[in-house]
Write a protein that holds these residues in place. Structure first.
Motif, PDB file in Angstrom:
ATOM      1  N   HIS A 269       0.835  -1.201   0.000  1.00  0.00           N
ATOM      2  CA  HIS A 269       0.000   0.000   0.000  1.00  0.00           C
ATOM      3  C   HIS A 269       0.873   1.255   0.000  1.00  0.00           C
ATOM      4  CE1 HIS A 269      -3.443   2.567   0.691  1.00  0.00           C
ATOM      5  NE2 HIS A 269      -2.840   3.094   1.746  1.00  0.00           N
ATOM      6  N   ALA A 270       1.963   1.236   0.780  1.00  0.00           N
ATOM      7  CA  ALA A 270       2.821   2.413   0.891  1.00  0.00           C
ATOM      8  C   ALA A 270       3.522   2.737  -0.420  1.00  0.00           C
ATOM      9  CB  ALA A 270       3.853   2.215   2.002  1.00  0.00           C
ATOM     10  N   ILE A 271       3.846   1.730  -1.221  1.00  0.00           N
ATOM     11  CA  ILE A 271       4.530   1.978  -2.501  1.00  0.00           C
ATOM     12  C   ILE A 271       3.541   2.021  -3.667  1.00  0.00           C
ATOM     13  CG2 ILE A 271       6.698   0.976  -1.670  1.00  0.00           C
ATOM     14  CD1 ILE A 271       6.034  -1.522  -3.380  1.00  0.00           C
ATOM     15  N   GLU A 272       2.241   2.074  -3.321  1.00  0.00           N
ATOM     16  CA  GLU A 272       1.171   2.208  -4.316  1.00  0.00           C
ATOM     17  C   GLU A 272       1.155   1.043  -5.294  1.00  0.00           C
ATOM     18  OE1 GLU A 272       1.710   6.078  -6.041  1.00  0.00           O
ATOM     19  OE2 GLU A 272       1.018   7.112  -4.224  1.00  0.00           O
ATOM     20  N   ARG A 273       1.308  -0.150  -4.734  1.00  0.00           N
ATOM     21  CA  ARG A 273       1.162  -1.376  -5.528  1.00  0.00           C
ATOM     22  C   ARG A 273       0.026  -2.210  -4.960  1.00  0.00           C
ATOM     23  NH1 ARG A 273       4.842  -3.154  -9.221  1.00  0.00           N
ATOM     24  NH2 ARG A 273       3.044  -4.485  -9.699  1.00  0.00           N
ATOM     25  N   ASP A 274      -1.134  -1.576  -4.841  1.00  0.00           N
ATOM     26  CA  ASP A 274      -2.302  -2.294  -4.317  1.00  0.00           C
ATOM     27  C   ASP A 274      -2.700  -3.453  -5.214  1.00  0.00           C
ATOM     28  OD1 ASP A 274      -2.865  -0.867  -1.889  1.00  0.00           O
ATOM     29  OD2 ASP A 274      -3.471   0.840  -3.112  1.00  0.00           O
ATOM     30  N   ASP A 275      -2.286  -3.416  -6.487  1.00  0.00           N
ATOM     31  CA  ASP A 275      -2.600  -4.534  -7.377  1.00  0.00           C
ATOM     32  C   ASP A 275      -2.005  -5.842  -6.878  1.00  0.00           C
ATOM     33  OD1 ASP A 275      -0.140  -3.073  -8.044  1.00  0.00           O
ATOM     34  OD2 ASP A 275       0.114  -4.612  -9.602  1.00  0.00           O
ATOM     35  N   LEU A 276      -0.820  -5.740  -6.253  1.00  0.00           N
ATOM     36  CA  LEU A 276      -0.160  -6.948  -5.762  1.00  0.00           C
ATOM     37  C   LEU A 276      -0.745  -7.441  -4.437  1.00  0.00           C
ATOM     38  CD1 LEU A 276       3.584  -6.206  -6.607  1.00  0.00           C
ATOM     39  CD2 LEU A 276       1.953  -7.625  -7.864  1.00  0.00           C
ATOM     40  N   HIS A 310      15.547   6.998   2.752  1.00  0.00           N
ATOM     41  CA  HIS A 310      14.124   6.986   2.359  1.00  0.00           C
ATOM     42  C   HIS A 310      13.457   5.697   2.833  1.00  0.00           C
ATOM     43  CE1 HIS A 310      10.539   7.294  -0.246  1.00  0.00           C
ATOM     44  NE2 HIS A 310      10.740   5.998  -0.472  1.00  0.00           N
ATOM     45  N   TRP A 311      14.095   4.560   2.553  1.00  0.00           N
ATOM     46  CA  TRP A 311      13.469   3.290   2.908  1.00  0.00           C
ATOM     47  C   TRP A 311      13.454   3.061   4.419  1.00  0.00           C
ATOM     48  CZ3 TRP A 311      10.377   1.843  -0.509  1.00  0.00           C
ATOM     49  CH2 TRP A 311      10.671   1.907  -1.872  1.00  0.00           C
ATOM     50  N   GLU A 316      10.125   2.302   9.020  1.00  0.00           N
ATOM     51  CA  GLU A 316       9.806   2.645  10.407  1.00  0.00           C
ATOM     52  C   GLU A 316       8.361   3.119  10.517  1.00  0.00           C
ATOM     53  OE1 GLU A 316      11.522   5.255  14.170  1.00  0.00           O
ATOM     54  OE2 GLU A 316      12.406   5.498  12.181  1.00  0.00           O
ATOM     55  N   ASP A 317       7.915   3.889   9.546  1.00  0.00           N
ATOM     56  CA  ASP A 317       6.551   4.427   9.569  1.00  0.00           C
ATOM     57  C   ASP A 317       5.509   3.331   9.455  1.00  0.00           C
ATOM     58  OD1 ASP A 317       4.717   6.738   9.517  1.00  0.00           O
ATOM     59  OD2 ASP A 317       4.300   6.053   7.460  1.00  0.00           O
ATOM     60  N   ILE A 318       5.772   2.298   8.673  1.00  0.00           N
ATOM     61  CA  ILE A 318       4.779   1.231   8.482  1.00  0.00           C
ATOM     62  C   ILE A 318       5.082   0.001   9.339  1.00  0.00           C
ATOM     63  CG2 ILE A 318       4.225   2.035   6.152  1.00  0.00           C
ATOM     64  CD1 ILE A 318       5.886  -0.310   5.057  1.00  0.00           C
ATOM     65  N   ASP A 319       6.061   0.109  10.233  1.00  0.00           N
ATOM     66  CA  ASP A 319       6.395  -0.954  11.187  1.00  0.00           C
ATOM     67  C   ASP A 319       6.806  -2.251  10.487  1.00  0.00           C
ATOM     68  OD1 ASP A 319       6.829  -2.058  13.684  1.00  0.00           O
ATOM     69  OD2 ASP A 319       4.752  -2.731  13.925  1.00  0.00           O
ATOM     70  N   VAL A 320       7.790  -2.108   9.599  1.00  0.00           N
ATOM     71  CA  VAL A 320       8.427  -3.256   8.955  1.00  0.00           C
ATOM     72  C   VAL A 320       9.895  -3.251   9.378  1.00  0.00           C
ATOM     73  CG1 VAL A 320       9.225  -4.210   6.750  1.00  0.00           C
ATOM     74  CG2 VAL A 320       6.863  -3.415   6.987  1.00  0.00           C
ATOM     75  N   PRO A 321      10.439  -4.362   9.856  1.00  0.00           N
ATOM     76  CA  PRO A 321      11.810  -4.361  10.377  1.00  0.00           C
ATOM     77  C   PRO A 321      12.846  -4.110   9.287  1.00  0.00           C
ATOM     78  CG  PRO A 321      10.874  -6.582  10.427  1.00  0.00           C
ATOM     79  CD  PRO A 321       9.769  -5.666  10.043  1.00  0.00           C
ATOM     80  N   ALA A 322      13.739  -3.172   9.559  1.00  0.00           N
ATOM     81  CA  ALA A 322      14.821  -2.850   8.625  1.00  0.00           C
ATOM     82  C   ALA A 322      15.940  -2.160   9.383  1.00  0.00           C
ATOM     83  CB  ALA A 322      14.317  -1.944   7.504  1.00  0.00           C
TER      84      ALA A 322
END
Length: 415
Positions: A269-276, A310-311, A316-322
């Motif tokens: 959703h964050a990268i605007e790939r809702d199709d996937l 950027h990533w 961090e904003d979408i709570d994905v570990p990186a």
């Protein structure tokens, strides 16, 4: 309660436990360092030549290399010639008052020294005897020499490196077998000490490198061969995918794990790939695992177009570990390690200022902050033998005859 009435936390949970450490190189010393870090009195028995790791790396004085310094803090060094009758007798005297005996000699060698479990338990029935070596004694590999590199190859680690994308079989650039087996030895001895509290009896523990590391590798990679008949091939496909690596960004690299369903829904959703988000390949963990090369390929193509910063901010904003990709050099400046006080600047009595680190676990109710410096060869020979009842005449006889070695002068002052 005011600070002046607060009681100091007791020393580590192994305070009062005496460990006789007849191990060298990495595996055994790593295990016994864990004991020393947690309060045990670890007496390191060295040959007159010393542990070979004393001579590895850029040290300031002979016999005090960096690997040795990091593996042998919180220990006392006693240098004995165990092949001499007098040195062997002194070793038996040490064993009489010990709780734990650890060695990493091959079974035939330990038997020739008269330090096998049967012999030692006659001296001290409460002893926890732990042998850490290459292969279990019941199999055809019994008695063979073993080193970290050999075990990595024997259990499939080097081949897995090639299977996951390396150009040829490669060893992991860590002494991972020595460390893992050392950890197994440490927790095995801790459990044996607990068992002795209930039964009053000592015991023998054998920790073979090959079997220990085989269990580590196969717990991930037995995979479809778990079942009879097999449900698929061996090898956990996610771990073996060539795409499982740090991802290149427009200005560096990033380590990110978009893993569970929530991670993927938020990321797409964050990268605007809702199709996937409705693509069957990305639907759930099982499907993503079946299509792991495509999934990792998509991540690689996506992340390379923006900067690491950027990533990191987006994840961090979408709570994905990186995390950013560190080198060993940049790890020394890591802000989290600085904030938790991971690194310690200490003054070694012979080696001067040095950077080190303490036990990583945090304890409440015990003080495990002690960092006694790694000893010079034979530094504690005389004091430990006096503790064991050697009078001045007996001690002089050992030293003059060469069965025991006091601290070596060249380790103190040589350049």
């Amino acid at each position: 309660m005011t600070s002046q009435h607060k009681q100091a936390a007791p020393a580590g949970p192994l305070e009062g436990v005496r460990v006789i450490d007849l191990s060298a190189v990495l595996m055994g010393p790593y295990a016994t360092q864990i004991f020393g870090d947690h309060g045990a009195d670890v007496i390191k028995i060295e040959s007159p030549e010393g542990d070979s790791t004393r001579w590895i790396g850029p040290g300031r004085h002979p016999g005090m290399g960096p690997l040795f310094l990091h593996l042998n803090r919180n220990k006392r060094s006693v240098a004995l010639d165990l092949k001499s009758p007098e040195g062997a007798a002194a070793m038996r005297r040490l064993i009489e008052g010990a709780d734990v005996f650890v060695h990493n000699l091959r079974p035939a060698s330990i038997a020739r020294l008269g330090l096998d479990y049967e012999s030692i338990s006659m001296i001290n029935p409460r002893i926890i005897w732990c042998g850490v070596y290459g292969y279990g004694e019941e199999g055809p590999y019994a008695g063979r020499p073993a080193y970290d590199d050999l075990i990595q190859g024997a259990v499939g680690i080097a081949a897995l490196q090639q299977q996951s994308g390396a150009s040829e079989p490669r060893y992991v650039p860590l002494t991972i077998a020595d460390r893992m087996v050392g950890l197994h030895a440490a927790h095995s001895v801790a459990m044996a000490l607990y068992g002795r509290e209930r039964t009053g009896r000592g015991c023998r523990i054998d920790v073979p490198m090959f079997e220990t590391m085989a269990s580590v590798v196969l717990s991930d990679h037995l995979y479809g061969r778990t079942f009879e008949p097999p449900s698929g091939d061996a090898g956990y496909v996610r771990l073996l995918s060539p795409g499982r690596r740090p991802y290149e960004t427009s200005d560096g690299y990033i380590c990110a794990l978009v893993y569970n369903d929530g991670h993927w829904q938020r990321f797409l959703h964050a990268i605007e790939r809702d199709d996937l988000r409705v693509d069957p390949r990305f639907a759930d963990l099982a499907s993503r695992t079946r299509h792991i090369d495509e999934v990792y390929g998509f991540l690689g193509q996506t992340l390379c177009v923006q900067s690491t910063a950027h990533w990191l901010a987006l994840f961090e904003d979408i709570d994905v570990p990186a995390v950013p990709l560190n080198t060993v050099e940049s790890l020394l400046d890591d802000p989290h390690l600085a904030a938790v006080g991971f690194f310690r600047q200490v003054e070694h009595p012979s080696e001067g200022a040095m950077r080190t680190f303490g036990a990583p676990a945090r304890w409440v109710g015990y003080d495990v902050s002690k960092l006694a410096p790694a000893p010079r060869l034979g530094e504690h020979t005389e004091s430990v033998l006096r503790e064991c009842g050697f009078d001045a005449v007996a001690l002089a006889s050992l030293l003059v005859g060469g069965a025991a070695v006091p601290v070596l002068a060249d380790a103190e002052v040589s350049e």
